[in-house]
Design an enzyme around this catalytic site. Structure first.
Site, PDB file in Angstrom:
ATOM      1  N   LYS A   1      77.457  23.965  57.423  1.00  0.00           N
ATOM      2  CA  LYS A   1      78.643  23.822  56.151  1.00  0.00           C
ATOM      3  C   LYS A   1      78.575  25.743  55.831  1.00  0.00           C
ATOM      4  O   LYS A   1      77.040  25.911  55.244  1.00  0.00           O
ATOM      5  CB  LYS A   1      77.479  23.432  55.479  1.00  0.00           C
ATOM      6  CG  LYS A   1      77.958  22.860  53.519  1.00  0.00           C
ATOM      7  CD  LYS A   1      78.653  23.695  53.026  1.00  0.00           C
ATOM      8  CE  LYS A   1      77.447  25.039  52.345  1.00  0.00           C
ATOM      9  NZ  LYS A   1      78.158  26.291  51.455  1.00  0.00           N
TER      10      LYS A   1
ATOM     11  N   GLU B   1      67.442  43.171  45.772  1.00  0.00           N
ATOM     12  CA  GLU B   1      68.432  43.137  46.447  1.00  0.00           C
ATOM     13  C   GLU B   1      70.021  43.657  45.525  1.00  0.00           C
ATOM     14  O   GLU B   1      70.088  42.191  44.606  1.00  0.00           O
ATOM     15  CB  GLU B   1      68.488  42.102  47.104  1.00  0.00           C
ATOM     16  CG  GLU B   1      69.688  42.163  48.200  1.00  0.00           C
ATOM     17  CD  GLU B   1      70.452  40.827  49.418  1.00  0.00           C
ATOM     18  OE1 GLU B   1      70.001  41.103  50.508  1.00  0.00           O
ATOM     19  OE2 GLU B   1      69.297  39.746  49.024  1.00  0.00           O
TER      20      GLU B   1
ATOM     21  N   PHE C   1      78.263  34.061  53.074  1.00  0.00           N
ATOM     22  CA  PHE C   1      79.457  34.453  53.188  1.00  0.00           C
ATOM     23  C   PHE C   1      80.025  36.459  53.698  1.00  0.00           C
ATOM     24  O   PHE C   1      81.194  36.398  54.046  1.00  0.00           O
ATOM     25  CB  PHE C   1      80.639  34.522  51.930  1.00  0.00           C
ATOM     26  CG  PHE C   1      79.473  36.104  50.975  1.00  0.00           C
ATOM     27  CD1 PHE C   1      80.231  37.052  51.508  1.00  0.00           C
ATOM     28  CD2 PHE C   1      78.537  36.100  50.418  1.00  0.00           C
ATOM     29  CE1 PHE C   1      79.498  38.711  50.266  1.00  0.00           C
ATOM     30  CE2 PHE C   1      78.253  36.832  49.584  1.00  0.00           C
ATOM     31  CZ  PHE C   1      79.063  38.733  49.645  1.00  0.00           C
TER      32      PHE C   1
ATOM     33  N   CYS D   1      72.418  41.854  54.984  1.00  0.00           N
ATOM     34  CA  CYS D   1      70.913  41.850  54.806  1.00  0.00           C
ATOM     35  C   CYS D   1      69.813  43.305  55.190  1.00  0.00           C
ATOM     36  O   CYS D   1      68.187  43.341  55.371  1.00  0.00           O
ATOM     37  CB  CYS D   1      70.651  40.827  55.267  1.00  0.00           C
ATOM     38  SG  CYS D   1      70.666  40.205  56.721  1.00  0.00           S
TER      39      CYS D   1
END
Length: 488
Positions: free
Chosen positions: A179, A387, A155, A287
């Site tokens: 996808k 995280e 996302f 990230c």
């Protein structure tokens, strides 16, 4: 002109046609800043994944025979359309993701860089020849496309990450099934529309919306030859193990816990500015975000005073509004998990230095959390080990650079690490000893350019060949060695 109408149910794209999913299961796609429902995304099932894969298989036979120069010309047209529609695509991205318009535009340009790199495929996928390897015998290596590639994207970068995959895979002669994240599917629909307008033949690029069922169907489908994934660490591990067990080539980019070391000789003003942008930009939902600051004790108090002041100045709000520097988190359930982790960190002994939780009650709508800084964190704490994917920065104090590097290397992740210093000696020591794949020297978000690999280490990556650069060319092609002799 986009076919997307606000509030509508989104279609899949299979075999060159937009089609309604058969599933009754749908999810709302809210604007994270306003909570307005932008669309309904279907959670497609196995049958629809199968139809998309079969379409890609059928199209592969002709697409692989299309000259690479012709494939590249379509991508160059695609690039033109991305630039032409930059403003509207940025707005769509901001509405469904929450990041600022400037961040959205920067993301799209990063994706466009990969399209430009993929346009070099006529040279990138060249083979090798050794004539007369033995008497009368020649040997050559040529590259073939892998086949049908499945891309499963996150996302947080709903335009850039598909553009890391699709252009390179298609330029190399593969066909593709995308996808996208069910949280940010609108950008993917727009990418498909532009790709079709650029001239892609039917079945070459397919889009299936969905969740876990769709993902698992792609991982297990015998018609899928390779899987490219970007997402969280637990899902990346699942994707890698499952797809590899079904004989597929896999690259799975995972989570991160990126540490920024502030050396005693660092330019403090530059370090503060860089860390503020890295930690709180995109609401920390990337990230490559700086999520831990490892600062030498000799400069910690002075540095943290300036860092807190900078965090106070960050303007949080709707990404569509001018002047906004940080948007919301993607969903309320994610924000609740982050709030729980912050509370857990405080119970484990961390000290709140800048509390962004008060913003939760101040904003009437949206999933906002202000810049948050936790001091006196230790490596054994959960806020260091896990995280958070949020604008939450943990601070660890150390006595010297060697201890700082040991702290960085304790993490199970190895995506990125940054050092702020004016010392070449310190920079070289850091470069040689730190265990991470992408390093920054006074650069807060050291994302490699498209022609270098996005090279995470440890549990930040599963596979052998990374995204982008020459690794991507290797990943999307297979080597074939031909030994030939002609009698007479």
């Amino acid at each position: 002109m986009s076919m997307i109408v606000k509030g509508d149910r989104l279609p899949n794209f299979v075999g060159g046609k937009w089609c309604t999913s058969n599933t009754r299961d749908v999810l709302p796609v809210p604007n994270p800043a306003t909570e307005e429902v932008l669309a309904l995304v279907p959670l497609s099932g196995t049958a629809e994944v199968d139809a998309a894969v079969r379409s890609a298989q059928e199209a592969f036979l002709a697409w692989r025979e299309t000259p690479v120069t012709e494939r590249v010309r379509i991508l160059l047209k695609f690039r033109e359309l991305l630039v032409q529609h930059l403003d509207t695509l940025s707005r769509t991205l901001t509405e469904e993701n929450g990041k600022t318009l400037n961040e959205a535009k920067a993301e799209i340009w990063r994706g466009i860089e990969v399209v430009e790199f993929a346009a070099g495929m006529p040279s990138l996928m060249k083979g090798e020849v050794t004539p007369q390897v033995s008497r009368g015998i020649d040997m050559e290596m040529v590259r073939d496309p892998v086949g049908v590639v499945a891309g499963i994207t996150p996302f947080n970068f709903p335009v850039m990450v598909p553009l890391w995959m699709v252009p390179l895979a298609l330029a190399a002669g593969n066909t593709f099934v995308l996808k996208p994240s069910e949280r940010t599917p609108l950008s993917a629909v727009r990418l498909v529309e532009l790709a079709v307008e650029a001239g892609l033949p039917e079945g070459v690029f397919n889009l299936v919306h969905g969740g876990k069922e769709a993902v698992d169907a792609l991982l297990c489908h015998p018609g899928v030859d390779a899987v490219s994934f970007v997402g969280s660490q637990p899902v990346a591990e699942h994707v890698y193990k499952t797809a590899a067990a079904h004989g597929k080539r896999v690259q799975a980019l995972a989570g991160a816990k990126n540490c920024h070391i502030v050396h005693e000789d660092a330019n403090m003003e530059g370090a503060v500015q860089s860390i503020t942008g890295s930690a709180f930009g995109c609401a920390g939902q990337r990230c490559m975000a700086g999520s831990v600051v490892v600062v030498l004790e000799s400069v910690a108090d002075r540095f943290l005073k300036d860092l807190v002041a900078a965090a106070e100045r960050v303007r949080v709000g709707n990404g569509l509004e001018e002047g906004t520097e940080q948007g919301p988190l993607i969903r309320d359930e994610h924000r609740k998990k982050v709030l729980e982790r912050i509370e857990q960190g405080l119970k484990e002994g961390a000290v709140m230095l800048r509390d962004g939780r008060n913003l939760v009650d101040q904003m009437d709508r949206g999933f906002f959390l202000g810049p948050t800084i936790l001091d006196r964190v230790r490596p054994e704490m959960t806020v260091f080990r896990e995280e958070l994917f949020a604008p939450v920065l943990s601070v660890i104090r150390v006595k010297d650079l060697d201890e700082a590097i040991r702290v960085v290397n304790r993490s199970r992740f190895g995506n990125a690490a940054v050092l702020y210093t004016e010392s070449g000696k310190a920079a070289r020591r850091f470069r040689e000893r730190v265990q991470a794949g992408m390093l920054g020297i006074n650069v807060g978000v050291p994302v490699p350019a498209a022609f270098y690999p996005f090279s995470g280490w440890k549990q930040s990556f599963y596979g052998d060949l990374h995204a982008n650069g020459k690794d991507a060319v290797e990943f999307y092609t297979r080597k074939k060695v031909v030994t030939s002799r002609w009698f007479g």
